[in-house]
Design a protein around this motif. Sequence first.
Motif, PDB file in Angstrom:
ATOM      1  N   UNK A   1       6.763  -4.414  14.883  1.00 42.32           N
ATOM      2  CA  UNK A   1       5.916  -3.991  13.774  1.00 42.32           C
ATOM      3  C   UNK A   1       6.092  -4.935  12.600  1.00 42.32           C
ATOM      4  N   UNK A   2       5.046  -5.663  12.292  1.00 43.52           N
ATOM      5  CA  UNK A   2       5.102  -6.688  11.255  1.00 43.52           C
ATOM      6  C   UNK A   2       4.950  -6.065   9.870  1.00 43.52           C
ATOM      7  N   UNK A   3       5.643  -6.641   8.888  1.00 44.76           N
ATOM      8  CA  UNK A   3       5.600  -6.120   7.517  1.00 44.76           C
ATOM      9  C   UNK A   3       4.326  -6.539   6.788  1.00 44.76           C
ATOM     10  N   UNK A   4       3.809  -7.722   7.088  1.00 39.82           N
ATOM     11  CA  UNK A   4       2.710  -8.280   6.297  1.00 39.82           C
ATOM     12  C   UNK A   4       1.331  -8.158   6.953  1.00 39.82           C
ATOM     13  N   UNK A   5       1.272  -7.818   8.217  1.00 41.05           N
ATOM     14  CA  UNK A   5       0.000  -7.641   8.918  1.00 41.05           C
ATOM     15  C   UNK A   5       0.123  -6.483   9.898  1.00 41.05           C
ATOM     16  N   UNK A   6      -0.995  -5.821  10.163  1.00 37.25           N
ATOM     17  CA  UNK A   6      -0.965  -4.690  11.093  1.00 37.25           C
ATOM     18  C   UNK A   6      -2.364  -4.447  11.629  1.00 37.25           C
ATOM     19  N   UNK A   7      -2.428  -3.711  12.718  1.00 41.78           N
ATOM     20  CA  UNK A   7      -3.701  -3.210  13.231  1.00 41.78           C
ATOM     21  C   UNK A   7      -3.723  -1.697  13.011  1.00 41.78           C
ATOM     22  N   UNK A   8      -4.771  -1.215  12.338  1.00 41.18           N
ATOM     23  CA  UNK A   8      -4.886   0.207  12.033  1.00 41.18           C
ATOM     24  C   UNK A   8      -6.183   0.770  12.582  1.00 41.18           C
ATOM     25  N   UNK A   9      -6.158   2.054  12.946  1.00 47.35           N
ATOM     26  CA  UNK A   9      -7.375   2.754  13.322  1.00 47.35           C
ATOM     27  C   UNK A   9      -7.799   2.544  14.753  1.00 47.35           C
TER      28      UNK A   9
END
Length: 548
Positions: free
Chosen positions: A138-146
């Motif tokens: 789990x990256x702090x600065x980028x993510x995939x949501x939804x």
Amino acid sequence: MRNLLLIILALLLLSSKVQAQLILDNNEKLFATAKLWGFMKYYHPNVAKGKFDWDNQLIEILPSIEQATTKEELSSIYLKWIESLGDIELCKKCIQLEDKREYFNKNFDLSWIFNDKLFTNELSEKLIFIEQNRFQGKHYYVAFNGKPPVLRITNEKSYPQFDWTNKTLRLLSLFRYWNIIEYFYPHKYQIDTDWDDVLVQMLPKFGTPNSEIEYHLAMLELVVKIDDSHGFFTTDNLVSHFGEKQIPAAFSIIDNKLIINYLYDDSLAQVNDLKVGDMITKVENVDVGELISQRLKYIYGANNGAKIKYSFNKILNGSSDSIKVEIVRNGQKEVRNLLRYTFDQFHFSTEVRKSWEVMDNNIGYINLGIIDKKDLTQALEELINAQSMILDLRGYPKEFYGHILRNYFGAINTSIARQINADLNYPGKYILTEQNFNKAEPKYKGQVIVLVNERTQSRAEYMALWLQNGYNVTTIGSRTAGAGGIMIDMDFVGGFNSYFTSSGIFYPDMSPIQREGVKIDLIVTPTIEGMINGKDEVLDKAIEITLK
């Protein structure tokens, strides 16, 4: 003796020249720092977890960077910096994961790591080690949501009290934006200017602007350089700079001529003696084509048609109450001063456009840019026996109607499109997937014509892909906006909001939508004559085709 002195002098001059070549200038050091800072942010396991205030790390190290003069000194600073971040565990699954995925690699390039003008061998080897044992999880600065997952830029500090005179924060803003595009913009490979060259060009503009508006123009220019029709950016300063006042009419640009195609306010248009079809050839004594050329670096868009579309507030807008133009009507030229107004002064026409209708010769017409889902379903049911169907995609649909349209017009192939999304565990690489659905027989058996132009963008372009997979479909019009994928936002330092296309949509044969637009069977481009006479030449051609 004289010859010996000449030889010694030549050797000294050569030595001085070699030494001069080894000394790094400030922009070279900042270039190297931007590259390394971004790489560490997304690759180093301890940084990517959010263990450090990475903005502050840059702020603290910049003074040391400025003091370095050679690559040896610079690399030594970088190596000590990396050492201070803690140990890196071996990543046993990195290679295994890579082998299991189908990657799109046109954006991936870490060759800069081996730049022997900027980095020593020891530093290059260290960076390769970090790549091979990069962060996973789990990256702090980028993510995939939804659902479906959408890329998000996360945990970036906005610095609401940002003072534009703060050089360090201006550079931080440039480094942040540049690296987000470097690692997470799927269309980087299509940018007209090499992205490294963009960094070189923008360093002095962010480093030494002469005024606040010059800095805001630098941010705008940087966003424009990604060549994205989703690349919107503005600030209050920019609105004030280009001006909020405008003439009471909209326009199109054809062959570097500006053609009035819509009146915002009939009474104000009458005051200014403006009519649909009027041609403006000069603005403040400058040819329209030259004016567009001057402003182009401040006009975003994926292709020329999109840039022309988004030039509306950069050509006739201003802060003064009037603007001098050369206007042509019925072949007669006249120089006039047109009054300008703020948008809230316009009283728009209440004319209601039809979202669908039965035209002459039993031709069905649906405007997909204004119809809602309920009316679309009704229209399709009532037009099921139409001789032919014209679907107008020259606008932005309220919703995505792909599944509804598929039920009526069928699906010839199981593959609708291919898509790429960033691999957060290997920044710069993109995972390629296929969008597959079952084939479907059409309910509607007649001819289908889809109309497109530069206003066919994003959702509309994706819908065009679905329609083109149907039966008896012909697409006509001009090049679409070329914005294939989901639009997301990210902030510059100071909270200045910008946008970019975060995913890539392709045809099954990997022809890109981004920049290129959707495939067109018959190119039909509006002409000056047609525009002046108020004709819809694309619709006229569609009707002509249905009657053959």
